[in-house]
Design a protein around this motif. Structure first.
Motif, mmCIF file in Angstrom:
data_model
loop_
_atom_site.group_PDB
_atom_site.id
_atom_site.type_symbol
_atom_site.label_atom_id
_atom_site.label_comp_id
_atom_site.label_asym_id
_atom_site.label_seq_id
_atom_site.Cartn_x
_atom_site.Cartn_y
_atom_site.Cartn_z
ATOM 1 N N UNK A 145 -10.892 12.238 -21.871
ATOM 2 C CA UNK A 145 -10.422 11.555 -20.673
ATOM 3 C C UNK A 145 -9.884 10.171 -21.013
ATOM 4 N N UNK A 146 -9.185 9.583 -20.048
ATOM 5 C CA UNK A 146 -8.653 8.231 -20.204
ATOM 6 C C UNK A 146 -8.999 7.432 -18.944
ATOM 7 N N UNK A 147 -9.118 6.141 -19.104
ATOM 8 C CA UNK A 147 -9.430 5.256 -17.992
ATOM 9 C C UNK A 147 -8.217 4.380 -17.700
ATOM 10 N N UNK A 148 -8.014 4.075 -16.438
ATOM 11 C CA UNK A 148 -6.950 3.147 -16.055
ATOM 12 C C UNK A 148 -7.412 2.342 -14.852
ATOM 13 N N UNK A 149 -7.408 1.031 -14.999
ATOM 14 C CA UNK A 149 -7.718 0.164 -13.870
ATOM 15 C C UNK A 149 -6.484 0.117 -12.980
ATOM 16 N N UNK A 150 -6.677 0.228 -11.690
ATOM 17 C CA UNK A 150 -5.570 0.270 -10.742
ATOM 18 C C UNK A 150 -5.465 -1.076 -10.033
ATOM 19 N N UNK A 151 -4.320 -1.758 -10.158
ATOM 20 C CA UNK A 151 -4.138 -3.032 -9.450
ATOM 21 C C UNK A 151 -3.826 -2.762 -7.974
ATOM 22 N N UNK A 152 -4.816 -2.256 -7.274
ATOM 23 C CA UNK A 152 -4.614 -1.726 -5.928
ATOM 24 C C UNK A 152 -4.034 -2.756 -4.961
ATOM 25 N N UNK A 153 -4.600 -3.943 -4.923
ATOM 26 C CA UNK A 153 -4.108 -4.965 -3.994
ATOM 27 C C UNK A 153 -2.647 -5.309 -4.275
ATOM 28 N N UNK A 154 -2.299 -5.427 -5.549
ATOM 29 C CA UNK A 154 -0.908 -5.715 -5.913
ATOM 30 C C UNK A 154 0.023 -4.583 -5.487
ATOM 31 N N UNK A 155 -0.447 -3.357 -5.645
ATOM 32 C CA UNK A 155 0.366 -2.213 -5.217
ATOM 33 C C UNK A 155 0.581 -2.223 -3.706
ATOM 34 N N UNK A 156 -0.449 -2.572 -2.947
ATOM 35 C CA UNK A 156 -0.313 -2.614 -1.487
ATOM 36 C C UNK A 156 0.685 -3.701 -1.080
ATOM 37 N N UNK A 157 0.614 -4.858 -1.713
ATOM 38 C CA UNK A 157 1.565 -5.939 -1.418
ATOM 39 C C UNK A 157 2.990 -5.485 -1.756
ATOM 40 N N UNK A 158 3.163 -4.862 -2.919
ATOM 41 C CA UNK A 158 4.499 -4.375 -3.312
ATOM 42 C C UNK A 158 4.986 -3.285 -2.365
ATOM 43 N N UNK A 159 4.076 -2.387 -2.001
ATOM 44 C CA UNK A 159 4.452 -1.333 -1.054
ATOM 45 C C UNK A 159 4.922 -1.936 0.268
ATOM 46 N N UNK A 160 4.222 -2.951 0.742
ATOM 47 C CA UNK A 160 4.577 -3.576 2.015
ATOM 48 C C UNK A 160 5.995 -4.135 1.948
ATOM 49 N N UNK A 161 6.353 -4.743 0.818
ATOM 50 C CA UNK A 161 7.732 -5.229 0.637
ATOM 51 C C UNK A 161 8.725 -4.076 0.646
ATOM 52 N N UNK A 162 8.378 -2.991 -0.044
ATOM 53 C CA UNK A 162 9.274 -1.836 -0.102
ATOM 54 C C UNK A 162 9.442 -1.193 1.278
ATOM 55 N N UNK A 163 8.351 -1.061 2.021
ATOM 56 C CA UNK A 163 8.438 -0.483 3.361
ATOM 57 C C UNK A 163 9.259 -1.393 4.273
ATOM 58 N N UNK A 164 9.086 -2.708 4.141
ATOM 59 C CA UNK A 164 9.875 -3.654 4.938
ATOM 60 C C UNK A 164 11.362 -3.492 4.626
ATOM 61 N N UNK A 165 11.684 -3.328 3.360
ATOM 62 C CA UNK A 165 13.077 -3.132 2.958
ATOM 63 C C UNK A 165 13.646 -1.839 3.549
ATOM 64 N N UNK A 166 12.840 -0.768 3.524
ATOM 65 C CA UNK A 166 13.275 0.506 4.114
ATOM 66 C C UNK A 166 13.574 0.333 5.606
ATOM 67 N N UNK A 167 12.689 -0.375 6.315
ATOM 68 C CA UNK A 167 12.887 -0.579 7.750
ATOM 69 C C UNK A 167 14.085 -1.488 8.019
ATOM 70 N N UNK A 168 14.282 -2.520 7.181
ATOM 71 C CA UNK A 168 15.463 -3.380 7.327
ATOM 72 C C UNK A 168 16.749 -2.584 7.134
#
Length: 184
Positions: A145-168
């Motif tokens: 197996x392999x381990x990966x730490x997920x920068x979850x908060x950063x992903x949510x912030x980036x997603x919010x920007x991407x979703x805002x761009x889609x709506x714009x």
């Protein structure tokens, strides 16, 4: 100064444009209800993403579990709703790069919430120890197996920007349709 992307305002702009353009739409039709449900889902998720609620830290496992899985589910539903709006009101299919937060959160949600033990590509698990989730994957092509730490908060912030761009972008498209419809 507050620098949030304000998805709620963007959702309201799209909603206003859809209502203006489709004023003559049969508001008792199934398609109209689907469009309204999509806009409601976008708006409901925006309420959470535009607030600080999702950033709260809890120490209990149930809180951290609900925070992670709740956000993944809400974002997944919002992505589906934005995609549906693009298809239904603009007849366009949007795509996102494999490295976009949009795609990464979707893959994370599918890998983690399914708890699949039969995935041919990999078996995924997660631990909620520490401040960020850690994904444990056992790819079918590997012997361990392999381990990966997920920068979850950063992903949510980036997603919010991407979703805002889609709506714009959708609002700009709908705005141009409104101008065309008025003969301008």
């Amino acid at each position: 100064m507050n620098r949030r992307r304000h998805l709620g305002r963007r959702e309201q702009r799209v909603r206003d444009l859809v209502n203006d353009i489709y004023d003559e739409y049969d508001h008792s039709s199934r398609k109209w209800f689907q469009i309204c449900a999509a806009m409601d889902t976008i708006g409901d998720t925006a309420l959470v993403l535009d607030s600080d609620v999702w950033r709260r830290r809890g120490t209990s496992f149930p809180f951290r579990y609900l925070r992670l899985y709740g956000l993944l589910q809400a974002i997944h539903a919002q992505e589906d709703s934005i995609t549906y709006l693009w298809l239904s009101v603009a007849n366009k299919k949007r795509s996102h790069s494999d490295k976009s937060a949009w795609t990464l959160l979707r893959v994370l949600r599918n890998d983690l919430t399914a708890h699949s033990t039969h995935n041919a590509a990999a078996i995924s698990r997660m631990t909620l120890r520490g401040s960020a989730p850690t994904v444990l994957r056992w790819p079918a092509s590997r012997r361990s197996h392999e381990f990966a730490s997920v920068p979850f908060d950063d992903l949510v912030v980036s997603y919010t920007r991407e979703a805002a761009s889609e709506l714009d972008t959708l609002a700009a498209y709908l705005g141009s349709k409104l101008v065309e419809g008025r003969g301008g």
